[in-house]
Design a protein around this motif. Structure first.
Motif, short mmCIF file in Angstrom:
data_model
loop_
_atom_site.label_atom_id
_atom_site.label_comp_id
_atom_site.label_asym_id
_atom_site.label_seq_id
_atom_site.Cartn_x
_atom_site.Cartn_y
_atom_site.Cartn_z
N ILE A 27 5.41 13.41 5.54
CA ILE A 27 3.96 13.39 4.21
C ILE A 27 3.40 14.56 4.43
O ILE A 27 3.15 15.69 5.82
CB ILE A 27 3.85 12.52 3.69
N GLN A 33 -6.00 12.22 -0.70
CA GLN A 33 -5.44 10.74 0.20
C GLN A 33 -6.56 10.21 0.52
O GLN A 33 -7.17 10.86 1.50
CB GLN A 33 -4.97 11.03 0.42
N ILE A 36 -5.46 5.49 3.90
CA ILE A 36 -3.81 5.51 4.14
C ILE A 36 -3.52 4.32 5.08
O ILE A 36 -4.60 4.76 6.02
CB ILE A 36 -3.70 6.58 4.51
N TRP A 38 -1.86 4.30 7.82
CA TRP A 38 -0.28 4.99 8.43
C TRP A 38 0.47 4.47 9.12
O TRP A 38 1.66 4.33 8.91
CB TRP A 38 -1.64 5.77 9.60
N VAL A 41 3.64 3.67 6.78
CA VAL A 41 3.52 5.10 6.55
C VAL A 41 4.55 5.28 7.62
O VAL A 41 5.73 5.45 8.13
CB VAL A 41 3.00 6.16 6.65
N ASP A 44 7.83 3.56 6.87
CA ASP A 44 8.74 3.61 5.78
C ASP A 44 9.36 4.40 5.47
O ASP A 44 10.12 5.29 5.61
CB ASP A 44 7.88 4.09 4.73
N ILE A 46 9.12 7.58 7.92
CA ILE A 46 8.51 9.03 7.90
C ILE A 46 8.48 9.15 9.29
O ILE A 46 7.02 8.72 10.11
CB ILE A 46 6.80 9.07 7.26
N ASN A 210 5.62 7.18 -0.25
CA ASN A 210 4.43 7.63 0.10
C ASN A 210 2.95 7.89 -0.05
O ASN A 210 3.46 9.43 -1.05
CB ASN A 210 4.91 7.71 1.84
#
Length: 231
Positions: A27, A33, A36, A38, A41, A44, A46, A210
């Motif tokens: 991302i 943003q 977040i 993290w 993220v 997921d 990322i 995300n």
């Protein structure tokens, strides 16, 4: 990086997915943003993130420090990007400002080389900032050489094929040294600017599950780590 597409195009391709789903997903985020998660993220799948650090020689993102630290603590490979303003100060001055405010690089395996975000002008009707194609090429070269001189890495160039063709005359001068990060919101990557046979990163959508925009690395996880190390 929210200046790339019209509302209609963004709505049409918001659900677009890249062809290569086995490559590392990433991302990119900016001060838009906040808060977040993290770890979520990272969970997921990322693997990397680019974070806006600076713009011109007048702006540093107030979210940069916390975003960079949060991504680091979550175990993401991370890097920073600079939004170019070729109508304000020189490429060398902006590269130095970027380096002084979070844009550095080290061969630690978790730091991506800094990226130059050069694209449509969000501050006026002239998408090329009132700069000629030759002047634009010289400006980007100035930025690139200054960054390389202090880090030993050439910056990644983030752009669109349309902007590059229009505003640099489709210059092939950077393909040998600068990794390309192409923005194209569609299910296939499309044509690339002159000088590049492939792209290192592809921003393929401006939304997803995300925060920020959705990106993909052209390779596998081992190659992403090698790229971060400078190999």
């Amino acid at each position: 990086m929210k200046y790339l597409a019209s509302v209609a195009l963004a709505l049409a391709v918001a659900q677009a997915t890249p062809v290569k789903r086995d490559a590392p997903q990433g991302i990119d985020v900016s001060s838009h943003q906040t808060g977040i998660d993290w770890n979520a993220v990272k969970n997921d799948d990322i693997e990397f993130v680019y974070i806006k650090a600076t713009e011109g020689t007048y702006y540093t993102s107030p979210q940069f420090g916390s975003q960079y630290t949060g991504a680091t603590n979550a175990g993401l490979i991370r890097g920073s990007y600079h939004f170019a303003r070729p109508d304000t100060t020189s490429g060398a001055d902006q590269a130095q400002y970027f380096l002084d405010n979070g844009g550095g690089w080290s061969a630690d395996g978790i730091t991506l080389p800094g990226a130059l975000d050069i694209e449509y002008n969000p501050y006026g009707s002239d998408k090329c900032y009132g700069v000629s194609a030759d002047e634009m090429v010289a400006w980007v070269m100035d930025f690139s050489n200054t960054y390389n001189g202090q880090t030993g890495r050439y910056p990644v160039i983030y752009t669109t094929t349309d902007w590059w063709t229009t505003c640099t005359g489709n210059s092939p001068a950077f393909g040998a040294n600068n990794p390309l990060w192409i923005a194209h919101f569609a299910s296939s990557i499309g044509d690339l600017p002159a000088g590049w046979d492939y792209t290192t990163f592809w921003q393929y959508a401006d939304s997803g599950p995300n925060p920020g925009d959705a990106d993909i690395f052209n390779g596998d996880s081992a190659n992403l780590q090698k790229f971060a190390r400078g190999g």
